[in-house]
Design an enzyme around this catalytic site. Structure first.
Site, PDB file in Angstrom:
ATOM      1  N   GLU A   1      -4.823   3.332   7.513  1.00  0.00           N
ATOM      2  CA  GLU A   1      -5.624   4.063   8.514  1.00  0.00           C
ATOM      3  C   GLU A   1      -4.871   5.294   9.020  1.00  0.00           C
ATOM      4  O   GLU A   1      -4.989   5.662  10.188  1.00  0.00           O
ATOM      5  CB  GLU A   1      -5.983   3.105   9.650  1.00  0.00           C
ATOM      6  CG  GLU A   1      -7.321   3.354  10.320  1.00  0.00           C
ATOM      7  CD  GLU A   1      -8.473   3.569   9.351  1.00  0.00           C
ATOM      8  OE1 GLU A   1      -8.807   2.650   8.589  1.00  0.00           O
ATOM      9  OE2 GLU A   1      -9.043   4.668   9.373  1.00  0.00           O
TER      10      GLU A   1
HETATM   11  C1  LIG Z   1      -2.481  -3.770   2.522  1.00  0.00           C
HETATM   12  C2  LIG Z   1      -3.234  -2.485   2.398  1.00  0.00           C
HETATM   13  C3  LIG Z   1      -4.581  -2.444   2.747  1.00  0.00           C
HETATM   14  C4  LIG Z   1      -5.311  -1.259   2.595  1.00  0.00           C
HETATM   15  N1  LIG Z   1      -6.660  -1.261   2.836  1.00  0.00           N
HETATM   16  C5  LIG Z   1      -7.395  -0.171   2.469  1.00  0.00           C
HETATM   17  C6  LIG Z   1      -8.820  -0.216   2.453  1.00  0.00           C
HETATM   18  O1  LIG Z   1      -9.438  -1.223   2.833  1.00  0.00           O
HETATM   19  N2  LIG Z   1      -9.501   0.887   2.019  1.00  0.00           N
HETATM   20  C7  LIG Z   1      -8.857   2.010   1.590  1.00  0.00           C
HETATM   21  O2  LIG Z   1      -9.520   2.954   1.199  1.00  0.00           O
HETATM   22  N3  LIG Z   1      -7.498   2.085   1.607  1.00  0.00           N
HETATM   23  C8  LIG Z   1      -6.756   1.025   2.009  1.00  0.00           C
HETATM   24  N4  LIG Z   1      -5.391   1.077   1.982  1.00  0.00           N
HETATM   25  C9  LIG Z   1      -4.729   2.320   1.584  1.00  0.00           C
HETATM   26  C10 LIG Z   1      -4.022   3.009   2.728  1.00  0.00           C
HETATM   27  O3  LIG Z   1      -4.963   3.566   3.624  1.00  0.00           O
HETATM   28  C11 LIG Z   1      -3.057   4.035   2.132  1.00  0.00           C
HETATM   29  O4  LIG Z   1      -1.997   3.299   1.540  1.00  0.00           O
HETATM   30  C12 LIG Z   1      -2.543   5.024   3.160  1.00  0.00           C
HETATM   31  O5  LIG Z   1      -3.562   5.899   3.575  1.00  0.00           O
HETATM   32  C13 LIG Z   1      -1.381   5.870   2.617  1.00  0.00           C
HETATM   33  O6  LIG Z   1      -1.672   6.427   1.373  1.00  0.00           O
HETATM   34  P1  LIG Z   1      -0.656   6.241   0.157  1.00  0.00           P
HETATM   35  O7  LIG Z   1      -0.305   4.799   0.058  1.00  0.00           O
HETATM   36  O8  LIG Z   1      -1.208   6.885  -1.032  1.00  0.00           O
HETATM   37  O9  LIG Z   1       0.668   6.997   0.626  1.00  0.00           O
HETATM   38  P2  LIG Z   1       0.918   8.566   0.479  1.00  0.00           P
HETATM   39  O10 LIG Z   1      -0.245   9.331   0.950  1.00  0.00           O
HETATM   40  O11 LIG Z   1       1.422   8.835  -0.888  1.00  0.00           O
HETATM   41  O12 LIG Z   1       2.100   8.771   1.529  1.00  0.00           O
HETATM   42  C14 LIG Z   1       3.487   8.483   1.227  1.00  0.00           C
HETATM   43  C15 LIG Z   1       4.337   9.031   2.381  1.00  0.00           C
HETATM   44  O13 LIG Z   1       4.157  10.466   2.468  1.00  0.00           O
HETATM   45  C16 LIG Z   1       3.774  10.833   3.787  1.00  0.00           C
HETATM   46  N5  LIG Z   1       2.838  11.956   3.741  1.00  0.00           N
HETATM   47  C17 LIG Z   1       1.788  12.120   2.907  1.00  0.00           C
HETATM   48  N6  LIG Z   1       1.141  13.262   3.210  1.00  0.00           N
HETATM   49  C18 LIG Z   1       1.772  13.822   4.268  1.00  0.00           C
HETATM   50  C19 LIG Z   1       1.579  14.992   5.047  1.00  0.00           C
HETATM   51  N7  LIG Z   1       0.582  15.830   4.804  1.00  0.00           N
HETATM   52  N8  LIG Z   1       2.431  15.216   6.073  1.00  0.00           N
HETATM   53  C20 LIG Z   1       3.436  14.372   6.355  1.00  0.00           C
HETATM   54  N9  LIG Z   1       3.683  13.248   5.641  1.00  0.00           N
HETATM   55  C21 LIG Z   1       2.853  12.977   4.616  1.00  0.00           C
HETATM   56  C22 LIG Z   1       3.129   9.586   4.380  1.00  0.00           C
HETATM   57  O14 LIG Z   1       3.224   9.596   5.803  1.00  0.00           O
HETATM   58  C23 LIG Z   1       3.953   8.467   3.743  1.00  0.00           C
HETATM   59  O15 LIG Z   1       5.104   8.249   4.511  1.00  0.00           O
HETATM   60  C24 LIG Z   1      -4.634  -0.078   2.169  1.00  0.00           C
HETATM   61  C25 LIG Z   1      -3.271  -0.120   1.870  1.00  0.00           C
HETATM   62  C26 LIG Z   1      -2.587  -1.305   1.953  1.00  0.00           C
HETATM   63  C27 LIG Z   1      -1.119  -1.319   1.547  1.00  0.00           C
END
Ligand SMILES: Cc1cc2nc3c(=O)[nH]c(=O)nc-3n(C[C@H](O)[C@H](O)[C@H](O)COP(=O)(O)OP(=O)(O)OC[C@H]3O[C@@H](n4cnc5c(N)ncnc54)[C@H](O)[C@@H]3O)c2cc1C
Length: 597
Positions: free
Chosen positions: A439
């Site tokens: 989120e």
């Molecule tokens: C258990 C679990 C349940 C989930 N449930 C859902 C669900 O029901 N539906 C759904 O759609 N998704 C779901 N998610 C996905 C979740 O919302 C994402 O994992 C989250 O939004 C982060 O995206 P990412 O994992 O690709 O990390 P990334 O976006 O790759 O981020 C990696 C790091 O880079 C940083 N970063 C990225 N962009 C920026 C920026 N512009 N500025 C500063 N820092 C940045 C982030 O803060 C983080 O520290 C779930 C994830 C998990 C692990």
């Protein structure tokens, strides 16, 4: 493993004194939300969550979910608990009555949600996602879709999911590739893979309603080309009966650090010819609709942190009152329970005061959202909404970052036993770790606070909050009680640090962007620290008022003042160091080249 007892007294105090429940029940929409009604709902919810959901928390963590050829199987007891949950009407507590909901304000529902999350976080995620999907349907579904799906989702007969994330599209949703092709009958065929989908499949209901973000063939690139589709697991007939199996399957589930009993699914749409989907609202406005739901969803995840912090505190307190080690350093008494050691007492009070500060912020924000909903005067409505939206990243990041630290203190208080899974303290920490990630990560919340919430009205909302904090600090300093005077002084100092940091961000927003981006998370922590102190200060003033009148429970009110005093002494001084970090900007970071890592 521990019991859970809902902190009903603190919840009711915060609702009345900080969230403004009494005032809210004067609006016709919430006429039934009286203090008596709140008492009755909270008592029932406390009973249900402690007796039905809490005992499954640890067994669910041990057993986890399994993917079988027939789909995902949830842990023992889950199906029965979900049925009891829906039969009791908890799923639709804040949903509109004309769609089978109970129409309670968020100010009451927030406490019920906290109890559900505290008692069993992995269980709570199913209903949380379903309510989010209900909100989306209310916002943008056609009457035809509403007629088929809404009531079944409000009652919990069918659950909902949110499908945003793809392997290459996490924080950056502009990268979404899933696609939808229009069909002659007005429906769409959806194709693509979604990952990390919470409760993407399970065995608790006959049907699951997936809300999926995807692109139409002619959609513009980026975030303005994303549409939202309703894709059911089973197609539904016009009368709501189930039709054919849709081409939407869970192909694997993740093995995770925590929330083992919540299935996190890889979903494949359209591998067998296309998943039937229905466009929600207008084409290319999918992300906009998601953002409408974002307030509730982010508040809900902030609340998860508070709920886990509360559960960890209760468990640590119970352990500290039983475990005997060492001599009392002050009285010399041999072999005392560890809650007699000042360092353990300090950690327990850190846990209690930080949970209460974050609870105050979350419930206060729920009250603002309720007022934004019912107030008719346009200026007042938007003032409440802007203030709520300013608070949302503070509650989300504040509650979740707090939870990781507080649940870690819970382990520390248990000593070696905290590291042993059977004790149950470690589960709270493991479960809390996801909350700062989904989120919107803490980094994303910080950017939201600094670049949207702070800047969008040229700082008017922030200045309003500064004025409120200053007024609280002044009222505390004017009290005849010495401990309130201390809180007032420390709050005033912390406010100055917050104002100074805010002015620095405003001055550097255009010409020193790298420094502002570097400072965003420390600024968010600073905002959390001061807002927590502000509302704890208001709580202390209210408690002192009751003590002066000789009304109510004096032990509870004295504890409220002592907790606010502790927060002021231990947490508010951190505002100055966060401000110093903000003002340092990227001076050191700018000198770091890639080869230095
Ligand atoms: C258990 C679990 C349940 C989930 N449930 C859902 C669900 O029901 N539906 C759904 O759609 N998704 C779901 N998610 C996905 C979740 O919302 C994402 O994992 C989250 O939004 C982060 O995206 P990412 O994992 O690709 O990390 P990334 O976006 O790759 O981020 C990696 C790091 O880079 C940083 N970063 C990225 N962009 C920026 C920026 N512009 N500025 C500063 N820092 C940045 C982030 O803060 C983080 O520290 C779930 C994830 C998990 C692990």
């Amino acid at each position: 493993m521990s019991d859970y007892r809902a902190p009903v007294k603190d919840m009711r105090f915060v609702m009345d004194e900080l969230a403004g429940l009494r005032e809210l029940s004067q609006y016709p929409d919430f006429a039934e939300a009286t203090t008596d009604m709140a008492d009755a709902i909270l008592d029932e919810a406390a009973k249900f969550t402690s007796e039905v959901l809490a005992p499954l928390n640890w067994t669910g963590d041990r057993e986890g979910c399994k993917l079988t050829p027939d789909g995902v199987v949830t842990p023992t007891g889950w199906k029965e608990a979900y049925k009891a949950f829906c039969d009791a009407g908890w799923n639709g507590i804040s949903c509109p009555p004309d769609h089978a909901g109970h129409g309670q304000p968020d100010t009451i529902a927030v406490a019920v949600k906290e109890m559900i999350q505290s008692s069993n976080m992995a269980f709570s995620l199913g209903p949380l996602l379903t309510t989010g999907a209900v909100e989306a349907l209310l916002t943008c579904a056609s009457d035809e879709l509403k007629a088929i799906y809404l009531e079944k989702m409000v009652t919990g007969e069918w659950t909902g999911t949110m499908n945003l994330t793809e392997p290459q599209a996490g924080s950056d949703l502009a990268l979404i590739r899933s696609r939808a092709e229009p069909q002659a009958d007005g429906s769409y065929k959806v194709f693509g893979q979604k990952i990390f989908i919470t409760y993407g499949d399970h065995d608790m209901t006959d049907n699951i309603v997936h809300l999926v973000l995807a692109r139409l063939p002619d959609a513009p690139a980026g975030v303005r080309g994303i549409s939202m589709f309703l894709v059911p697991k089973f197609l539904a007939n016009a009368d709501g009966s189930l039709g054919a199996r849709n081409d939407a399957y869970c192909v694997s589930i993740e093995h995770k650090l925590g929330i083992h009993a919540s299935p996190t699914c890889v979903m494949a749409y359209g591998d067998n010819g296309g998943a039937v989907g229905y466009l929600l609202g207008e084409a290319n406005r999918g992300l906009e609709y998601m953002f409408i739901m974002m307030n509730e969803a982010r508040l809900g995840v902030g609340l998860q942190g508070i709920a886990l912090g509360e559960r960890a505190y209760q468990q640590a307190l119970a352990f500290a009152r039983e475990r005997k080690q060492g001599r009392d350093a002050l009285t010399g008494e041999a072999l005392v329970t560890i809650d007699r050691h000042p360092d353990i007492r300090r950690m327990l009070m850190l846990m209690k005061s930080r949970v209460e500060a974050c609870r105050a912020m979350a419930y206060f924000t729920s009250g603002l959202l309720d007022r934004a909903h019912v107030i008719e005067d346009a200026a007042e409505k938007s003032r409440n909404l802007y203030l709520a939206e300013f608070m949302i990243p503070i509650v989300k990041a504040g509650g979740t970052e707090m939870a990781i630290e507080v649940t870690s203190h819970g382990i520390q208080i248990h000593g070696g036993m905290g590291f042993i899974e059977e004790t149950g303290a470690a589960q709270h920490w493991r479960d809390s770790r996801i909350t700062t990630i989904y989120e919107g990560t803490t980094g994303i919340q910080a950017n939201d606070l600094v670049f949207r919430k702070l800047m969008r009205d040229q700082g008017a909302t922030a200045r309003y909050v500064f004025g409120e904090v200053a007024a609280t600090s002044k009222a505390l300093a004017a009290s005849s009680r010495p401990e309130l005077q201390v809180i007032g002084k420390r709050l005033g100092e912390a406010l100055q640090a917050w104002i100074q940091a805010t002015e620095w961000l405003a001055a550097n927003a255009k010409t020193g962007l790298s420094g502002v981006l570097t400072a965003a998370v420390p600024y968010l922590h600073l905002s959390v620290t001061v807002c927590g102190g502000w509302l704890m200060g208001k709580a202390a003033l209210a408690a002192a008022g009751y003590l002066d009148q000789g009304a109510g429970d004096p032990v509870f009110y004295r504890a409220k003042i002592a907790t606010a005093h502790f927060y002021a002494d231990q947490m508010l001084p951190q505002a100055a160091s966060y401000a110093a970090t903000v003002l340092a900007g990227d001076a050191a970071l700018a000198a770091v080249t890639d080869e230095m890592f």
